[in-house]
Enzyme design. Structure first.
Site, mmCIF file in Angstrom:
data_model
loop_
_atom_site.group_PDB
_atom_site.id
_atom_site.type_symbol
_atom_site.label_atom_id
_atom_site.label_comp_id
_atom_site.label_asym_id
_atom_site.label_seq_id
_atom_site.Cartn_x
_atom_site.Cartn_y
_atom_site.Cartn_z
ATOM 1 N N GLN A 78 4.541 4.283 -0.607
ATOM 2 C CA GLN A 78 3.201 6.046 -1.365
ATOM 3 C C GLN A 78 2.196 4.923 -2.046
ATOM 4 O O GLN A 78 2.148 4.729 -2.932
ATOM 5 C CB GLN A 78 3.206 6.314 -1.832
ATOM 6 N N PHE A 79 1.129 3.514 -1.900
ATOM 7 C CA PHE A 79 -0.068 3.301 -2.696
ATOM 8 C C PHE A 79 -0.774 4.175 -3.483
ATOM 9 O O PHE A 79 -1.622 3.787 -4.159
ATOM 10 C CB PHE A 79 -0.729 1.860 -1.952
ATOM 11 N N THR A 80 -0.937 5.116 -2.493
ATOM 12 C CA THR A 80 -1.711 5.920 -3.641
ATOM 13 C C THR A 80 -1.476 6.525 -4.856
ATOM 14 O O THR A 80 -1.882 7.030 -5.407
ATOM 15 C CB THR A 80 -1.770 7.565 -3.074
#
Length: 150
Positions: A78-80
């Site tokens: 999850q890059f966010t």
């Protein structure tokens, strides 16, 4: 490397309406990788996660680790998690690692967690549009940043 660890009684991830991974009791881990993360971060974080004592013992105290309760892991990239919200209302993701850095580290985290657990773990798919479902047990949610290990 940031990990959001949620103690779950069940969790699953769907990609294009097909279940890619699912677990019962264990950890749903959302993993954010930044551009300066290394294999050292992977190794340290895996051991920290596996050793985390957040499952109840016979006295209802959070005293047991994942292996003690025969738990499982569902790992989702999850890059966010590396969103910057300092300016305006649209998050910036410049601190998130580019795929050429993030994918190998994500794959190494899968291997490291499996090795440290002594069994395979469940995963999502890097970069895919995923639908994650979970029942947070407790709720218990822990955030670990490998940059804060000292």
């Amino acid at each position: 490397m940031i990990a959001v660890i949620q103690r779950v009684s069940e969790a699953s991830v769907k990609i294009e309406d097909k279940i890619k991974g699912s677990i019962q009791k264990g950890f749903l881990i959302l993993l954010g990788i930044t551009h300066d993360d290394t294999l050292e971060d992977v190794e340290w974080l895996s051991k920290k996660i596996i050793g985390m004592r957040v499952f109840s013992d016979e006295e209802s105290k959070m005293n047991l680790d994942l292996k003690s309760v025969n738990g499982d892991i569902l790992l989702i990239s999850q890059f966010t998690l590396h969103a910057s919200t300092k300016k305006g209302n649209r998050p910036s993701f410049i601190e998130a690692a580019r795929p050429e850095i993030a994918i190998p580290l994500y794959e190494q985290m899968i291997k490291q967690l499996s090795k440290d657990m002594g069994k395979d773990i469940q995963t999502g798919e890097f970069g895919a549009d995923m639908k994650v479902s979970l029942v947070n047990d407790g709720p218990v949610t822990i955030i670990i940043d490998s940059k804060n290990k000292n």
